[in-house]
Motif scaffolding. Structure first.
Motif, short mmCIF file in Angstrom:
data_model
loop_
_atom_site.label_atom_id
_atom_site.label_comp_id
_atom_site.label_asym_id
_atom_site.label_seq_id
_atom_site.Cartn_x
_atom_site.Cartn_y
_atom_site.Cartn_z
N ARG A 34 23.73 25.88 -7.35
CA ARG A 34 23.25 24.57 -7.82
C ARG A 34 23.61 23.46 -6.84
N ARG A 35 24.84 23.50 -6.33
CA ARG A 35 25.26 22.45 -5.39
C ARG A 35 24.52 22.56 -4.05
N ALA A 36 24.26 23.78 -3.60
CA ALA A 36 23.49 23.95 -2.36
C ALA A 36 22.07 23.40 -2.54
N LEU A 37 21.47 23.66 -3.68
CA LEU A 37 20.13 23.11 -3.96
C LEU A 37 20.19 21.59 -4.04
N ALA A 38 21.19 21.07 -4.72
CA ALA A 38 21.32 19.61 -4.86
C ALA A 38 21.49 18.95 -3.50
N ALA A 39 22.14 19.64 -2.57
CA ALA A 39 22.36 19.08 -1.23
C ALA A 39 21.05 18.82 -0.50
N GLY A 41 18.27 18.05 -2.31
CA GLY A 41 17.46 17.27 -3.24
C GLY A 41 16.68 18.08 -4.26
N ALA A 42 17.08 19.32 -4.50
CA ALA A 42 16.37 20.17 -5.46
C ALA A 42 17.24 20.41 -6.70
N ASP A 43 16.56 20.59 -7.81
CA ASP A 43 17.21 20.89 -9.08
C ASP A 43 16.98 22.37 -9.38
N ALA A 44 18.04 23.09 -9.71
CA ALA A 44 17.93 24.53 -9.97
C ALA A 44 16.92 24.84 -11.07
N LYS A 45 16.74 23.94 -12.02
CA LYS A 45 15.81 24.19 -13.12
C LYS A 45 14.35 24.23 -12.66
N ILE A 50 10.72 27.73 -1.62
CA ILE A 50 10.85 26.81 -0.48
C ILE A 50 12.13 25.99 -0.59
N ASN A 51 12.47 25.53 -1.80
CA ASN A 51 13.72 24.80 -1.99
C ASN A 51 14.91 25.66 -1.59
N TYR A 52 14.87 26.93 -1.97
CA TYR A 52 15.97 27.83 -1.61
C TYR A 52 16.04 28.04 -0.10
N VAL A 53 14.90 28.17 0.55
CA VAL A 53 14.89 28.31 2.01
C VAL A 53 15.55 27.08 2.64
N HIS A 54 15.20 25.91 2.14
CA HIS A 54 15.77 24.67 2.69
C HIS A 54 17.27 24.57 2.45
#
Length: 87
Positions: A34-39, A41-45, A50-54
């Motif tokens: 969750r914190r990696a996604l937030a870093a 600008g993505a929300d895990a929900k 593509i968000n995960y790749v970033h």
């Protein structure tokens, strides 16, 4: 079944698979992802592949606190392979 329900379920499954691939406990792993996604600008929900790749760089940095560099690299590569194969 409404499209948003399918999207939410697919997103949830992807999140769970990524947590599984990083190999940390279910107590620590979800928060790391969750914190990696937030870093980035993505929300895990609502995160897409593509968000995960970033967020792979942020995920790699977070994993480095828990495992040696070779293991971090292997786990990030497992996540990358998962994302490339994700429908």
């Amino acid at each position: 079944m409404p499209a948003h329900t399918l999207f939410s379920k697919n997103t949830e499954v992807l999140f769970e698979k990524v947590v599984e691939k990083i190999g940390l406990s279910m107590i620590i792993g979800p928060g790391i992802v969750r914190r990696a996604l937030a870093a980035v600008g993505a929300d895990a929900k609502f995160a897409t592949p593509i968000n995960y790749v970033h967020c792979l760089g942020a995920l790699e940095q977070r994993l480095a606190a828990y495992m040696d560099p070779a293991t971090v690299s292997a786990r990030v590569n497992e996540v990358r392979t998962l994302l490339q194969a994700w429908p």
